[in-house]
Design a protein around this motif. Sequence first.
Motif, mmCIF file in Angstrom:
data_model
loop_
_atom_site.group_PDB
_atom_site.id
_atom_site.type_symbol
_atom_site.label_atom_id
_atom_site.label_comp_id
_atom_site.label_asym_id
_atom_site.label_seq_id
_atom_site.Cartn_x
_atom_site.Cartn_y
_atom_site.Cartn_z
ATOM 1 N N PRO A 171 -56.008 1.014 -4.053
ATOM 2 C CA PRO A 171 -55.928 0.907 -5.536
ATOM 3 C C PRO A 171 -56.983 1.540 -6.154
ATOM 4 N N GLU A 172 -58.427 1.490 -5.345
ATOM 5 C CA GLU A 172 -59.373 1.926 -5.967
ATOM 6 C C GLU A 172 -59.382 3.548 -6.179
ATOM 7 N N VAL A 173 -58.924 4.111 -5.255
ATOM 8 C CA VAL A 173 -58.764 5.504 -5.274
ATOM 9 C C VAL A 173 -57.725 5.880 -6.045
ATOM 10 N N ALA A 174 -56.743 5.257 -6.235
ATOM 11 C CA ALA A 174 -55.533 5.432 -7.357
ATOM 12 C C ALA A 174 -56.080 5.422 -8.595
ATOM 13 N N GLN A 175 -56.989 4.581 -8.804
ATOM 14 C CA GLN A 175 -57.444 4.190 -10.237
ATOM 15 C C GLN A 175 -58.640 5.214 -10.474
ATOM 16 N N GLN A 176 -59.430 5.716 -9.500
ATOM 17 C CA GLN A 176 -60.518 6.807 -9.728
ATOM 18 C C GLN A 176 -59.706 7.960 -10.329
ATOM 19 N N TYR A 177 -58.516 8.423 -9.688
ATOM 20 C CA TYR A 177 -58.005 9.530 -10.095
ATOM 21 C C TYR A 177 -56.942 9.720 -10.807
ATOM 22 N N ASN A 178 -56.636 8.350 -11.336
ATOM 23 C CA ASN A 178 -55.399 8.008 -12.398
ATOM 24 C C ASN A 178 -54.152 8.540 -11.690
ATOM 25 N N ILE A 179 -53.961 8.003 -10.616
ATOM 26 C CA ILE A 179 -52.716 8.186 -9.717
ATOM 27 C C ILE A 179 -52.012 7.016 -9.721
ATOM 28 N N THR A 180 -50.631 6.908 -10.103
ATOM 29 C CA THR A 180 -49.558 5.904 -10.151
ATOM 30 C C THR A 180 -49.374 5.252 -8.706
ATOM 31 N N ARG A 181 -49.399 4.388 -8.155
ATOM 32 C CA ARG A 181 -49.061 3.728 -6.670
ATOM 33 C C ARG A 181 -47.914 3.034 -7.318
ATOM 34 N N ILE B 57 -52.862 17.453 -6.260
ATOM 35 C CA ILE B 57 -52.039 16.249 -6.118
ATOM 36 C C ILE B 57 -51.067 16.206 -7.109
ATOM 37 N N GLY B 58 -49.622 16.236 -6.721
ATOM 38 C CA GLY B 58 -48.585 16.036 -7.641
ATOM 39 C C GLY B 58 -47.628 14.849 -7.286
ATOM 40 N N SER B 59 -46.925 14.050 -8.096
ATOM 41 C CA SER B 59 -46.277 12.832 -7.691
ATOM 42 C C SER B 59 -44.882 13.020 -8.343
ATOM 43 N N PHE B 60 -44.233 12.373 -7.647
ATOM 44 C CA PHE B 60 -42.686 12.156 -7.910
ATOM 45 C C PHE B 60 -42.083 11.033 -7.435
ATOM 46 N N ARG B 61 -40.958 10.562 -8.123
ATOM 47 C CA ARG B 61 -40.128 9.202 -8.011
ATOM 48 C C ARG B 61 -38.995 9.680 -6.737
ATOM 49 N N PHE B 62 -38.662 8.400 -6.144
ATOM 50 C CA PHE B 62 -37.593 8.662 -5.039
ATOM 51 C C PHE B 62 -37.054 7.291 -4.911
ATOM 52 N N THR B 63 -35.705 7.234 -4.407
ATOM 53 C CA THR B 63 -35.039 6.135 -4.056
ATOM 54 C C THR B 63 -35.075 6.068 -2.548
ATOM 55 N N GLU B 64 -34.791 4.631 -2.203
ATOM 56 C CA GLU B 64 -34.894 4.170 -0.521
ATOM 57 C C GLU B 64 -33.971 5.382 -0.034
ATOM 58 N N ASP B 65 -34.550 5.543 1.301
ATOM 59 C CA ASP B 65 -33.815 6.554 2.133
ATOM 60 C C ASP B 65 -33.309 7.999 1.572
ATOM 61 N N GLU B 66 -34.137 8.447 0.610
ATOM 62 C CA GLU B 66 -33.654 9.335 -0.026
ATOM 63 C C GLU B 66 -34.392 10.581 0.368
ATOM 64 N N LYS B 67 -33.536 11.780 0.769
ATOM 65 C CA LYS B 67 -33.877 12.992 1.236
ATOM 66 C C LYS B 67 -34.073 13.986 0.318
ATOM 67 N N LEU B 68 -35.388 14.560 -0.010
ATOM 68 C CA LEU B 68 -35.758 15.639 -1.051
ATOM 69 C C LEU B 68 -36.121 16.873 -0.614
ATOM 70 N N THR B 69 -35.784 17.944 -1.193
ATOM 71 C CA THR B 69 -36.241 19.157 -0.874
ATOM 72 C C THR B 69 -37.441 19.549 -1.998
ATOM 73 N N ILE B 70 -38.639 19.602 -1.364
ATOM 74 C CA ILE B 70 -39.866 19.956 -2.202
ATOM 75 C C ILE B 70 -40.213 21.626 -1.886
ATOM 76 N N ASN B 71 -40.111 22.203 -3.242
ATOM 77 C CA ASN B 71 -40.232 23.483 -3.326
ATOM 78 C C ASN B 71 -41.633 23.609 -4.080
ATOM 79 N N LEU B 72 -42.595 24.471 -3.417
ATOM 80 C CA LEU B 72 -43.979 24.677 -4.114
ATOM 81 C C LEU B 72 -44.224 26.271 -4.357
#
Length: 150
Positions: free
Chosen positions: A48-58, A113-128
Amino acid sequence: MAPFRNLYRLLGVLTLVLTAGIAQAEQKISDGKYEIHYNAFNSSFITPEVAQQYNITRSQYRALVNVAVLRLEEDGSKTPVRAQVSGEAANLLQQAQQLEFKQIDEGTALYYIGSFRFTEDEKLTINLQVQPDANADPYDIQFEQTFYVD
């Protein structure tokens, strides 16, 4: 030393994630000029401390993509470099979420660092798209990963 405390926590978490087998083995591409490291993991793995420092949603339903770019020097050393980083995460139905990356600059470490949502047991393809040189085409990176709620 104090300014790096949270970075060490984040790097410690990333190391645990990689060594625990939760994330895939080290993922990188290299072309002799640059080395691009990338991985994705559940956002609840960071403190939680690292998330708060960098404004990352846990959240148990949110994952992070981490990208670091190193320039390979002639003497064999590696230097962190700035880059333009963009991307998306898409599910099997091709529903895509655009990733917005934050640059984290800790002096000797530079990553995105980038973030995204997912659902349980979800396979995602990440393109960068990673572009360390504005005068050259970006590197296209694609990988698949299944995410689980912890």
